[in-house]
Write a protein that holds these residues in place. Structure first.
Motif, short mmCIF file in Angstrom:
data_model
loop_
_atom_site.label_atom_id
_atom_site.label_comp_id
_atom_site.label_asym_id
_atom_site.label_seq_id
_atom_site.Cartn_x
_atom_site.Cartn_y
_atom_site.Cartn_z
N ASP A 17 0.82 -1.12 -0.25
CA ASP A 17 0.09 -0.03 0.09
C ASP A 17 1.06 1.25 0.17
N ALA A 18 1.25 1.72 -1.18
CA ALA A 18 2.32 2.78 -1.38
C ALA A 18 2.03 3.63 -2.46
N THR A 19 2.36 5.10 -2.45
CA THR A 19 2.49 5.62 -3.46
C THR A 19 3.96 5.99 -3.99
N ILE A 20 4.17 5.93 -5.32
CA ILE A 20 5.69 6.05 -5.78
C ILE A 20 5.64 7.15 -6.87
N ARG A 21 6.94 7.53 -6.84
CA ARG A 21 7.15 8.43 -7.94
C ARG A 21 8.69 8.04 -8.61
N VAL A 22 8.45 7.91 -9.68
CA VAL A 22 9.55 7.50 -10.58
C VAL A 22 10.13 8.54 -11.16
N PRO A 23 11.62 8.53 -11.40
CA PRO A 23 12.25 9.63 -12.34
C PRO A 23 11.64 9.75 -13.68
N GLY A 24 12.21 10.89 -14.45
CA GLY A 24 12.02 11.08 -15.67
C GLY A 24 12.30 9.89 -16.68
N GLY A 255 -2.77 -5.96 -2.83
CA GLY A 255 -2.66 -4.80 -2.41
C GLY A 255 -2.69 -3.62 -3.40
N THR A 256 -2.30 -2.34 -3.05
CA THR A 256 -2.54 -1.35 -4.02
C THR A 256 -1.25 -0.46 -4.06
N VAL A 257 -0.84 -0.01 -5.38
CA VAL A 257 0.34 0.83 -5.61
C VAL A 257 -0.31 1.89 -6.53
N ARG A 258 0.00 3.25 -5.97
CA ARG A 258 -0.29 4.48 -6.92
C ARG A 258 1.05 4.79 -7.54
N VAL A 259 1.15 5.18 -8.93
CA VAL A 259 2.40 5.92 -9.64
C VAL A 259 2.00 7.12 -9.85
N ALA A 260 2.25 8.20 -9.03
CA ALA A 260 1.97 9.70 -9.23
C ALA A 260 2.63 10.03 -10.58
N GLY A 261 1.85 10.85 -11.37
CA GLY A 261 2.18 11.59 -12.45
C GLY A 261 2.17 10.73 -13.62
#
Length: 424
Positions: A17-24, A255-261
């Motif tokens: 259960d997490a929110t992730i930001r990956v690089p460009g 579970g759940t994963v959110r990939v921001a952007g």
């Protein structure tokens, strides 16, 4: 990321259960840098990837006369300036640098020596070098068709029409198209053989248009006329292929994963992940905040043609080891010429952990069986580090060799993966 000989991939003790930001995006970042260098005025590239490959590209462009500076908003790239003398370009194991910068060297007046890591000498390059010679480049590779080689620039390149076999890599085609606006006559490329990764070709054409070029395509023929490029700033999207291990994690651990952007519209091949995980049973939502994936920890076997999205193969192969039935991956024979022979590497490493994975002519056949811990060798390949992380979600004791190699596209990957399983 600090150098370590190995990293024990963490097991998911509970649902994620997490929110992730990956690089460009690496693909977009390095294309943007090349087009900025060919532009008539400075370009601010916003939110670019900062990784080994991106730094190698900036360093290469600097040697060719396009300086850059880091700002609070990104990287400002200056146009290429005339220069003479001899310079050397370090390629590392960066395919985009090895393929996108030789045409630029031919446009200048420097003598440019290209070489890199031992692995880059094994990656296919001959069709591009042959095409450059046909377009007027003065190039000496001593018959190797691979680094090391030398390009002697004479101040311009005439361009014209050329046939190109891009079946081993779509980057051969992209290399010619990106540089084409600066050729005296532009470039017309007639393809011989089907290139992999159609999305990367679409990405190149879209970015050329954004910078002011007018590319045209008719089936397997591409034409980019001479043009003056100019774009004040360009914003790089998050790297959707780098997001792959996070996107598939709920299918392995639940579970759940959110990939921001995550962009609503994109040419990136990684966007195909949305349809894949939905096909494999996950709930998928894309909205203004990003992509949300919810899984149960169960998934069916699948038959997948990954020709257009081959770079996702390592993570998907690891994922399918946990399916309820057998799977087949096809259409990816070209992966034998990537950072390593990815098909041979995946078959060997997954089998070494107890898996039943065999190579086919153009892919892999995977029969799920119980896996066990052990060393997962990565062959200096960033995507194999990510595959090892996915395996570790369910298999205790997966020792991922040389995790620092993931710095090619995501220097903070290990920390982000730890955060996935232990969110703050």
């Amino acid at each position: 990321m600090p150098e370590r000989n190995s990293w024990t991939a963490p097991v998911a003790e509970d649902k994620v259960d997490a929110t992730i930001r990956v690089p460009g995006s690496k693909s977009i970042t390095n294309r943007a840098y090349v087009l900025a260098a060919l532009s008539a005025r400075p370009t601010l590239v916003r939110a670019p990837l900062d990784s080994r490959d991106a730094r190698l590209m900036l360093a290469a462009l600097g040697e060719l006369g396009a300086t850059s500076e880091h700002t609070a908003d990104g990287v400002r790239v200056q146009p290429l300036t005339p220069g003479e003398g001899e310079v050397a370009i370090a390629l590392g194991n960066a395919g985009t640098v090895a393929r996108f910068t030789p045409p630029l060297a031919a446009l200048g007046a420097r003598t440019v020596r290209f070489d890199g890591d031992p692995a880059i000498r094994r990656r296919p390059l001959s069709p591009l070098l042959t095409a450059l010679r046909a377009l007027g480049a003065d190039l000496d590779d001593e018959g190797r068709g691979a680094p090391p080689f030398t390009v002697r620039g004479h101040g311009a390149l005439r361009g014209g029409t050329v046939e190109l076999d891009s079946s081993a890599s779509s980057q051969f085609l992209s290399a010619l198209l990106l540089a084409a606006p600066a050729f005296e006559s532009g470039v017309t490329v007639r393809l011989v053989g089907k290139p992999p990764s159609e999305p990367h070709i679409a990405m190149t054409l879209d970015m050329l248009r954004r910078f002011g070029a007018a590319p045209e395509r008719h089936l397997d023929e591409f034409h980019v006329p001479a043009a003056s490029l100019s774009l004040a700033d360009y914003t790089v999207e998050p790297d959707l292929s780098t997001a792959a291990p996070f996107v598939v994690a709920p299918l392995v651990a639940g579970g759940t994963v959110r990939v921001a952007g995550w962009p609503a519209e994109t040419t990136q091949p990684g966007d195909w992940l949305r349809s894949l995980v939905r096909e494999l049973g996950a709930d998928v939502t894309l909205d203004g905040t990003g992509l949300t994936v919810t899984g149960t920890g169960r998934l069916p076997g699948a038959t997948l043609d990954l020709h257009e999205v081959g770079e996702l193969t390592p993570v998907i192969a690891a994922l399918l080891c946990f399916a309820d039935g057998p799977s087949v991956i096809s259409g990816v024979a070209h992966l034998r010429g990537h950072e390593t022979d990815r098909l041979a590497a995946l078959a060997a490493e997954l089998t070494a952990l107890g898996g039943d994975v065999t190579e086919t002519e153009d892919g892999l056949r995977i029969r799920p069986v119980p896996l066990h811990g052990g060393v997962f060798h990565t062959y200096d390949d960033h995507r194999l580090v990510m595959a090892g992380a996915v395996l570790g979600l369910r298999v205790a004791g997966v020792e991922v060799e040389n995790p620092a190699t993931v710095g090619k596209t995501f220097p903070g990957f290990v920390e982000a993966w730890d955060g996935l399983l232990n969110p703050a």
